[in-house]
Write a protein that holds these residues in place. Sequence first.
Motif, mmCIF file in Angstrom:
data_model
loop_
_atom_site.group_PDB
_atom_site.id
_atom_site.type_symbol
_atom_site.label_atom_id
_atom_site.label_comp_id
_atom_site.label_asym_id
_atom_site.label_seq_id
_atom_site.Cartn_x
_atom_site.Cartn_y
_atom_site.Cartn_z
ATOM 1 N N MET A 1 0.843 -1.155 0.000
ATOM 2 C CA MET A 1 0.000 0.000 0.000
ATOM 3 C C MET A 1 0.902 1.235 0.000
ATOM 4 O O MET A 1 1.911 1.283 0.694
ATOM 5 C CB MET A 1 -0.899 -0.009 1.236
ATOM 6 N N VAL A 2 0.506 2.214 -0.807
ATOM 7 C CA VAL A 2 1.242 3.464 -0.917
ATOM 8 C C VAL A 2 0.245 4.602 -0.774
ATOM 9 O O VAL A 2 -0.843 4.555 -1.335
ATOM 10 C CB VAL A 2 1.949 3.573 -2.291
ATOM 11 N N ARG A 3 0.622 5.638 -0.021
ATOM 12 C CA ARG A 3 -0.241 6.811 0.141
ATOM 13 C C ARG A 3 0.520 8.031 -0.340
ATOM 14 O O ARG A 3 1.683 8.232 -0.001
ATOM 15 C CB ARG A 3 -0.640 6.992 1.600
ATOM 16 N N ARG A 4 -0.145 8.857 -1.163
ATOM 17 C CA ARG A 4 0.464 10.073 -1.673
ATOM 18 C C ARG A 4 -0.553 11.206 -1.662
ATOM 19 O O ARG A 4 -1.747 10.969 -1.851
ATOM 20 C CB ARG A 4 0.919 9.901 -3.127
ATOM 21 N N LYS A 5 -0.076 12.427 -1.491
ATOM 22 C CA LYS A 5 -0.945 13.583 -1.644
ATOM 23 C C LYS A 5 -1.271 13.741 -3.127
ATOM 24 O O LYS A 5 -0.394 13.581 -3.979
ATOM 25 C CB LYS A 5 -0.267 14.854 -1.138
ATOM 26 N N VAL A 6 -2.523 14.064 -3.423
ATOM 27 C CA VAL A 6 -2.949 14.244 -4.806
ATOM 28 C C VAL A 6 -2.099 15.315 -5.483
ATOM 29 O O VAL A 6 -1.625 15.124 -6.608
ATOM 30 C CB VAL A 6 -4.454 14.601 -4.882
ATOM 31 N N ARG A 7 -1.865 16.435 -4.812
ATOM 32 C CA ARG A 7 -1.112 17.518 -5.451
ATOM 33 C C ARG A 7 0.318 17.090 -5.765
ATOM 34 O O ARG A 7 0.883 17.489 -6.781
ATOM 35 C CB ARG A 7 -1.144 18.784 -4.613
ATOM 36 N N ASP A 8 0.929 16.262 -4.916
ATOM 37 C CA ASP A 8 2.283 15.770 -5.189
ATOM 38 C C ASP A 8 2.280 14.837 -6.395
ATOM 39 O O ASP A 8 3.159 14.906 -7.253
ATOM 40 C CB ASP A 8 2.864 15.051 -3.975
ATOM 41 N N MET A 9 1.309 13.950 -6.455
ATOM 42 C CA MET A 9 1.189 13.023 -7.577
ATOM 43 C C MET A 9 1.005 13.792 -8.875
ATOM 44 O O MET A 9 1.656 13.511 -9.877
ATOM 45 C CB MET A 9 0.012 12.073 -7.328
ATOM 46 N N GLU A 10 0.131 14.807 -8.860
ATOM 47 C CA GLU A 10 -0.113 15.605 -10.063
ATOM 48 C C GLU A 10 1.131 16.395 -10.459
ATOM 49 O O GLU A 10 1.436 16.525 -11.639
ATOM 50 C CB GLU A 10 -1.303 16.533 -9.842
ATOM 51 N N ARG A 11 1.862 16.901 -9.485
ATOM 52 C CA ARG A 11 3.067 17.694 -9.753
ATOM 53 C C ARG A 11 4.205 16.821 -10.276
ATOM 54 O O ARG A 11 4.913 17.198 -11.211
ATOM 55 C CB ARG A 11 3.504 18.410 -8.471
ATOM 56 N N MET A 12 4.382 15.629 -9.708
ATOM 57 C CA MET A 12 5.521 14.784 -10.064
ATOM 58 C C MET A 12 5.353 14.085 -11.411
ATOM 59 O O MET A 12 6.283 14.064 -12.208
ATOM 60 C CB MET A 12 5.779 13.744 -8.982
ATOM 61 N N VAL A 13 4.190 13.484 -11.645
ATOM 62 C CA VAL A 13 4.026 12.699 -12.881
ATOM 63 C C VAL A 13 2.752 13.030 -13.649
ATOM 64 O O VAL A 13 2.633 12.643 -14.801
ATOM 65 C CB VAL A 13 4.046 11.179 -12.598
ATOM 66 N N GLY A 14 1.818 13.697 -13.026
ATOM 67 C CA GLY A 14 0.529 13.965 -13.666
ATOM 68 C C GLY A 14 -0.476 12.877 -13.343
ATOM 69 O O GLY A 14 -0.117 11.692 -13.244
ATOM 70 N N ARG A 15 -1.707 13.274 -13.157
ATOM 71 C CA ARG A 15 -2.778 12.349 -12.770
ATOM 72 C C ARG A 15 -2.956 11.226 -13.785
ATOM 73 O O ARG A 15 -3.010 10.048 -13.427
ATOM 74 C CB ARG A 15 -4.093 13.096 -12.570
ATOM 75 N N GLU A 16 -3.064 11.576 -15.068
ATOM 76 C CA GLU A 16 -3.338 10.545 -16.079
ATOM 77 C C GLU A 16 -2.209 9.527 -16.185
ATOM 78 O O GLU A 16 -2.473 8.327 -16.295
ATOM 79 C CB GLU A 16 -3.634 11.185 -17.434
ATOM 80 N N ALA A 17 -0.962 9.975 -16.149
ATOM 81 C CA ALA A 17 0.164 9.038 -16.211
ATOM 82 C C ALA A 17 0.175 8.130 -14.985
ATOM 83 O O ALA A 17 0.420 6.923 -15.092
ATOM 84 C CB ALA A 17 1.483 9.804 -16.321
ATOM 85 N N PHE A 18 -0.094 8.701 -13.814
ATOM 86 C CA PHE A 18 -0.121 7.930 -12.572
ATOM 87 C C PHE A 18 -1.206 6.857 -12.635
ATOM 88 O O PHE A 18 -0.954 5.677 -12.372
ATOM 89 C CB PHE A 18 -0.359 8.875 -11.398
ATOM 90 N N LEU A 19 -2.416 7.262 -13.028
ATOM 91 C CA LEU A 19 -3.528 6.312 -13.084
ATOM 92 C C LEU A 19 -3.333 5.269 -14.185
ATOM 93 O O LEU A 19 -3.711 4.106 -14.006
ATOM 94 C CB LEU A 19 -4.847 7.061 -13.263
ATOM 95 N N ALA A 20 -2.716 5.655 -15.289
ATOM 96 C CA ALA A 20 -2.431 4.685 -16.351
ATOM 97 C C ALA A 20 -1.491 3.595 -15.834
ATOM 98 O O ALA A 20 -1.667 2.411 -16.145
ATOM 99 C CB ALA A 20 -1.826 5.396 -17.561
ATOM 100 N N GLU A 21 -0.499 3.982 -15.037
ATOM 101 C CA GLU A 21 0.429 2.995 -14.479
ATOM 102 C C GLU A 21 -0.270 2.098 -13.462
ATOM 103 O O GLU A 21 -0.002 0.895 -13.399
ATOM 104 C CB GLU A 21 1.639 3.698 -13.858
#
Length: 59
Positions: A1-21
């Motif tokens: 299990m991994v927990r991340r802040k949404v804003r960090d995820m969006e800033r680092m890789v982008g929402r769509e790329a993150f969810l695609a992975e």
Amino acid sequence: MVRRKVRDMERMVGREAFLAEIRRRGFTAVENAGQVIVFCNAEPVRLVTARPQTFKESL
């Protein structure tokens, strides 16, 4: 299990790329209160408890 802040995820890789992975790996992700939690396996996720939903929220 991994927990991340949404804003960090969006800033680092982008929402769509993150969810695609997440989808590519067959994992499940949930979002709540500005946090994304990734379950790092392909097993189903089941809510054990949740607050009652109002009729307006279910629409």
